[in-house]
Design a protein around this motif. Structure first.
Motif, PDB file in Angstrom:
ATOM      1  N   SER A  75       0.815  -1.218   0.000  1.00  0.00           N
ATOM      2  CA  SER A  75       0.000   0.000   0.000  1.00  0.00           C
ATOM      3  C   SER A  75       0.847   1.266   0.000  1.00  0.00           C
ATOM      4  O   SER A  75       0.320   2.350  -0.280  1.00  0.00           O
ATOM      5  CB  SER A  75      -0.921   0.006   1.224  1.00  0.00           C
ATOM      6  N   LEU A  76       2.150   1.165   0.302  1.00  0.00           N
ATOM      7  CA  LEU A  76       3.010   2.350   0.315  1.00  0.00           C
ATOM      8  C   LEU A  76       3.269   2.888  -1.083  1.00  0.00           C
ATOM      9  O   LEU A  76       3.883   3.950  -1.214  1.00  0.00           O
ATOM     10  CB  LEU A  76       4.335   2.028   1.009  1.00  0.00           C
ATOM     11  N   MET A  77       2.826   2.199  -2.107  1.00  0.00           N
ATOM     12  CA  MET A  77       2.960   2.740  -3.460  1.00  0.00           C
ATOM     13  C   MET A  77       2.064   3.966  -3.657  1.00  0.00           C
ATOM     14  O   MET A  77       2.261   4.724  -4.607  1.00  0.00           O
ATOM     15  CB  MET A  77       2.610   1.674  -4.498  1.00  0.00           C
ATOM     16  N   PHE A  78       1.122   4.197  -2.734  1.00  0.00           N
ATOM     17  CA  PHE A  78       0.235   5.360  -2.826  1.00  0.00           C
ATOM     18  C   PHE A  78       0.636   6.463  -1.847  1.00  0.00           C
ATOM     19  O   PHE A  78      -0.150   7.386  -1.623  1.00  0.00           O
ATOM     20  CB  PHE A  78      -1.207   4.947  -2.547  1.00  0.00           C
ATOM     21  N   SER A  79       1.811   6.372  -1.258  1.00  0.00           N
ATOM     22  CA  SER A  79       2.207   7.364  -0.255  1.00  0.00           C
ATOM     23  C   SER A  79       2.345   8.759  -0.846  1.00  0.00           C
ATOM     24  O   SER A  79       2.048   9.760  -0.186  1.00  0.00           O
ATOM     25  CB  SER A  79       3.527   6.937   0.399  1.00  0.00           C
ATOM     26  N   GLU A  80       2.770   8.859  -2.100  1.00  0.00           N
ATOM     27  CA  GLU A  80       2.894  10.170  -2.733  1.00  0.00           C
ATOM     28  C   GLU A  80       1.525  10.778  -3.017  1.00  0.00           C
ATOM     29  O   GLU A  80       1.359  12.001  -2.962  1.00  0.00           O
ATOM     30  CB  GLU A  80       3.702  10.061  -4.024  1.00  0.00           C
ATOM     31  N   VAL A  81       0.546   9.962  -3.328  1.00  0.00           N
ATOM     32  CA  VAL A  81      -0.810  10.466  -3.561  1.00  0.00           C
ATOM     33  C   VAL A  81      -1.411  11.001  -2.266  1.00  0.00           C
ATOM     34  O   VAL A  81      -2.123  12.017  -2.265  1.00  0.00           O
ATOM     35  CB  VAL A  81      -1.697   9.366  -4.168  1.00  0.00           C
ATOM     36  N   GLU A  82      -1.112  10.341  -1.144  1.00  0.00           N
ATOM     37  CA  GLU A  82      -1.656  10.779   0.139  1.00  0.00           C
ATOM     38  C   GLU A  82      -1.078  12.117   0.575  1.00  0.00           C
ATOM     39  O   GLU A  82      -1.638  12.762   1.458  1.00  0.00           O
ATOM     40  CB  GLU A  82      -1.368   9.723   1.208  1.00  0.00           C
ATOM     41  N   ARG A  83       0.004  12.575  -0.022  1.00  0.00           N
ATOM     42  CA  ARG A  83       0.601  13.857   0.349  1.00  0.00           C
ATOM     43  C   ARG A  83      -0.053  15.040  -0.347  1.00  0.00           C
ATOM     44  O   ARG A  83       0.216  16.189   0.004  1.00  0.00           O
ATOM     45  CB  ARG A  83       2.095  13.852  -0.002  1.00  0.00           C
ATOM     46  N   ARG A  84      -0.887  14.815  -1.321  1.00  0.00           N
ATOM     47  CA  ARG A  84      -1.511  15.899  -2.061  1.00  0.00           C
ATOM     48  C   ARG A  84      -2.444  16.710  -1.155  1.00  0.00           C
ATOM     49  O   ARG A  84      -3.039  16.191  -0.212  1.00  0.00           O
ATOM     50  CB  ARG A  84      -2.298  15.343  -3.248  1.00  0.00           C
ATOM     51  N   VAL A  85      -2.571  17.979  -1.466  1.00  0.00           N
ATOM     52  CA  VAL A  85      -3.393  18.863  -0.625  1.00  0.00           C
ATOM     53  C   VAL A  85      -4.852  18.419  -0.643  1.00  0.00           C
ATOM     54  O   VAL A  85      -5.516  18.362   0.409  1.00  0.00           O
ATOM     55  CB  VAL A  85      -3.261  20.322  -1.109  1.00  0.00           C
ATOM     56  N   ASP A  86      -5.393  18.113  -1.810  1.00  0.00           N
ATOM     57  CA  ASP A  86      -6.803  17.739  -1.887  1.00  0.00           C
ATOM     58  C   ASP A  86      -7.079  16.432  -1.150  1.00  0.00           C
ATOM     59  O   ASP A  86      -8.116  16.282  -0.488  1.00  0.00           O
ATOM     60  CB  ASP A  86      -7.255  17.654  -3.352  1.00  0.00           C
ATOM     61  N   VAL A  87      -6.151  15.470  -1.231  1.00  0.00           N
ATOM     62  CA  VAL A  87      -6.350  14.202  -0.524  1.00  0.00           C
ATOM     63  C   VAL A  87      -6.255  14.403   0.986  1.00  0.00           C
ATOM     64  O   VAL A  87      -7.012  13.798   1.758  1.00  0.00           O
ATOM     65  CB  VAL A  87      -5.330  13.162  -1.018  1.00  0.00           C
ATOM     66  N   VAL A  88      -5.350  15.265   1.430  1.00  0.00           N
ATOM     67  CA  VAL A  88      -5.220  15.544   2.868  1.00  0.00           C
ATOM     68  C   VAL A  88      -6.499  16.175   3.411  1.00  0.00           C
ATOM     69  O   VAL A  88      -6.963  15.837   4.506  1.00  0.00           O
ATOM     70  CB  VAL A  88      -4.000  16.442   3.118  1.00  0.00           C
ATOM     71  N   ILE A  89      -7.108  17.085   2.646  1.00  0.00           N
ATOM     72  CA  ILE A  89      -8.365  17.703   3.087  1.00  0.00           C
ATOM     73  C   ILE A  89      -9.470  16.659   3.196  1.00  0.00           C
ATOM     74  O   ILE A  89     -10.259  16.651   4.148  1.00  0.00           O
ATOM     75  CB  ILE A  89      -8.758  18.836   2.123  1.00  0.00           C
ATOM     76  N   PRO A 134      -6.528   9.273   9.466  1.00  0.00           N
ATOM     77  CA  PRO A 134      -5.285   8.483   9.517  1.00  0.00           C
ATOM     78  C   PRO A 134      -4.333   9.001  10.590  1.00  0.00           C
ATOM     79  O   PRO A 134      -4.426  10.143  11.048  1.00  0.00           O
ATOM     80  CB  PRO A 134      -4.703   8.647   8.112  1.00  0.00           C
ATOM     81  N   ALA A 135      -3.386   8.146  10.968  1.00  0.00           N
ATOM     82  CA  ALA A 135      -2.474   8.475  12.072  1.00  0.00           C
ATOM     83  C   ALA A 135      -1.466   9.545  11.690  1.00  0.00           C
ATOM     84  O   ALA A 135      -0.876  10.164  12.585  1.00  0.00           O
ATOM     85  CB  ALA A 135      -1.742   7.211  12.522  1.00  0.00           C
ATOM     86  N   HIS A 185       5.074  11.276   6.950  1.00  0.00           N
ATOM     87  CA  HIS A 185       4.682  10.427   5.831  1.00  0.00           C
ATOM     88  C   HIS A 185       4.052   9.130   6.365  1.00  0.00           C
ATOM     89  O   HIS A 185       4.436   8.630   7.427  1.00  0.00           O
ATOM     90  CB  HIS A 185       5.885  10.098   4.955  1.00  0.00           C
ATOM     91  N   PRO A 186       3.092   8.559   5.635  1.00  0.00           N
ATOM     92  CA  PRO A 186       2.457   7.321   6.098  1.00  0.00           C
ATOM     93  C   PRO A 186       3.429   6.152   6.096  1.00  0.00           C
ATOM     94  O   PRO A 186       4.340   6.073   5.272  1.00  0.00           O
ATOM     95  CB  PRO A 186       1.307   7.109   5.098  1.00  0.00           C
ATOM     96  N   THR A 187       3.225   5.247   7.031  1.00  0.00           N
ATOM     97  CA  THR A 187       4.071   4.070   7.176  1.00  0.00           C
ATOM     98  C   THR A 187       3.185   2.829   7.293  1.00  0.00           C
ATOM     99  O   THR A 187       1.955   2.906   7.254  1.00  0.00           O
ATOM    100  CB  THR A 187       4.974   4.183   8.413  1.00  0.00           C
ATOM    101  N   GLU A 205      -1.201   2.459   7.310  1.00  0.00           N
ATOM    102  CA  GLU A 205      -1.822   3.743   7.617  1.00  0.00           C
ATOM    103  C   GLU A 205      -2.517   4.359   6.411  1.00  0.00           C
ATOM    104  O   GLU A 205      -3.214   5.357   6.565  1.00  0.00           O
ATOM    105  CB  GLU A 205      -0.760   4.711   8.148  1.00  0.00           C
ATOM    106  N   ILE A 206      -2.328   3.811   5.225  1.00  0.00           N
ATOM    107  CA  ILE A 206      -2.952   4.359   4.022  1.00  0.00           C
ATOM    108  C   ILE A 206      -4.302   3.680   3.829  1.00  0.00           C
ATOM    109  O   ILE A 206      -4.366   2.465   3.613  1.00  0.00           O
ATOM    110  CB  ILE A 206      -2.051   4.148   2.794  1.00  0.00           C
ATOM    111  N   PRO A 207      -5.412   4.401   3.898  1.00  0.00           N
ATOM    112  CA  PRO A 207      -6.722   3.776   3.692  1.00  0.00           C
ATOM    113  C   PRO A 207      -6.886   3.331   2.244  1.00  0.00           C
ATOM    114  O   PRO A 207      -6.562   4.061   1.304  1.00  0.00           O
ATOM    115  CB  PRO A 207      -7.710   4.899   4.040  1.00  0.00           C
TER     116      PRO A 207
END
Length: 314
Positions: A131-145, A248-249, A265-267, A274-276
């Motif tokens: 699931s860590l292959m999506f860690s960069e996507v989770e850093r985006r502003v829209d995804v964080v919101i 998320p944590a 960063h998610p782990t 930690e990545i849903p």
């Protein structure tokens, strides 16, 4: 929007949204009749077809609003962490000493003990690093919101950013492609959060002529509070949104100020990621999707391509 029919019941692709249509599609993919399509143990599909199906399902949820070429070039990590145990079968000092002293029984006992240790390491559950292959996507502003429960969908979060209703570290920010760094704070204007607004008042029915002629009957009298400063912020959670209300944590959210801090960063750790994601964090779907992208991802990045990289605050 590139694809207006996001919640098509025929395709049934889960999205980053709280809508009831998305919840129904998620149920069909996880427990319903479409759950068999992600079981590749007994299938007539080729390995290429299995990887394609897994890639389609994964991309529908993780960044379907990102162009495919941009996703492969900027949002995929080079490698995944190696969490396999080190199988050191070398003899320890005591075993070497027993072997030198010509004590075969002691040597066999040490070898058996070492094998039991190695078998115990194999039985340990490994972290779901797929699931860590999506860690960069989770850093985006829209995804964080969206992950902070400040928007009912990632598409609504993008609209807030584009319309200038989001602050990044206290300054107006209108680029939804920005990837945050640990410590960045995102603030949303509470006036644009739909479930923090008071519902519209119900329409009062006009009394009929017969009811107006009838004498008024006594009833309970309701007194309105005239105390100022005691009004509470309304919170009207949308229907069918409870399965998606979690944080998320790696985020620290303050609903009093409608802000969120990207802490780290998610782990992943054994048995937990930690990545849903709507699929198993290290299941067949995620693994096949990584195999697909590891084969087709671009290798070279020219200066022209580097100039078009989305903002990465690192």
């Amino acid at each position: 929007m590139r694809d207006l029919n996001l919640y098509n019941f025929k395709r049934a692709l889960p999205r980053m949204s709280w809508t009831r249509e998305n919840l129904y599609n998620l149920w069909r993919r996880s427990l319903g009749e479409l759950s068999k399509e992600t079981d590749f143990t007994r299938t007539q599909k080729s390995l290429f077809q299995q990887r394609w199906v897994a890639k389609q399902l994964v991309r529908a949820y993780h960044g379907d609003f990102i162009n495919e070429s941009s996703f492969k070039r900027w949002y995929l990590p080079k490698t995944l962490p190696d969490v396999r145990p080190r199988r050191a079968l070398t003899e320890n000092y005591a075993a070497q000493l027993n072997k030198w002293a010509k004590l075969p029984k002691a040597v066999d006992k040490d070898v058996r003990a070492r094998r039991r240790e190695v078998d115990g390491e194999d039985e340990e559950e490994l972290p779901p690093v797929g699931s860590l292959m999506f860690s960069e996507v989770e850093r985006r502003v829209d995804v964080v919101i969206f992950r902070s429960c400040l928007a009912h969908s990632v598409y609504d979060a993008r609209r807030m950013i584009v319309h200038g209703q989001v602050l990044l570290n206290g300054k107006k920010h209108q680029n939804a492609n920005t990837r945050l760094a640990p410590g960045d704070m995102v603030t949303v204007d509470p006036k644009v959060i739909s479930f923090l607004q008071a519902p519209p008042p119900p329409k009062a029915e006009e009394p009929s002529e017969e009811a107006a002629k009838e004498p008024s009957k006594g009833g309970p009298i309701i007194f309105a509070s005239k105390t100022k400063g005691t009004e509470l912020t309304p919170f009207n959670i949308p229907d069918y949104a409870s399965p998606f209300i979690f944080i998320p944590a790696y985020l620290e959210v303050s609903f009093a100020t409608c802000s969120a801090i990207y802490v780290r960063h998610p782990t992943a750790r054994p048995g937990y990621s930690e990545i849903p994601t709507p699929y198993a964090a290290d299941g067949e779907v995620v693994r096949l999707a990584w195999e697909w992208y590891s084969k087709v991802r671009p290798r070279n990045r020219s200066k022209r391509q580097l100039a078009r990289e989305p903002e990465n605050r690192q």
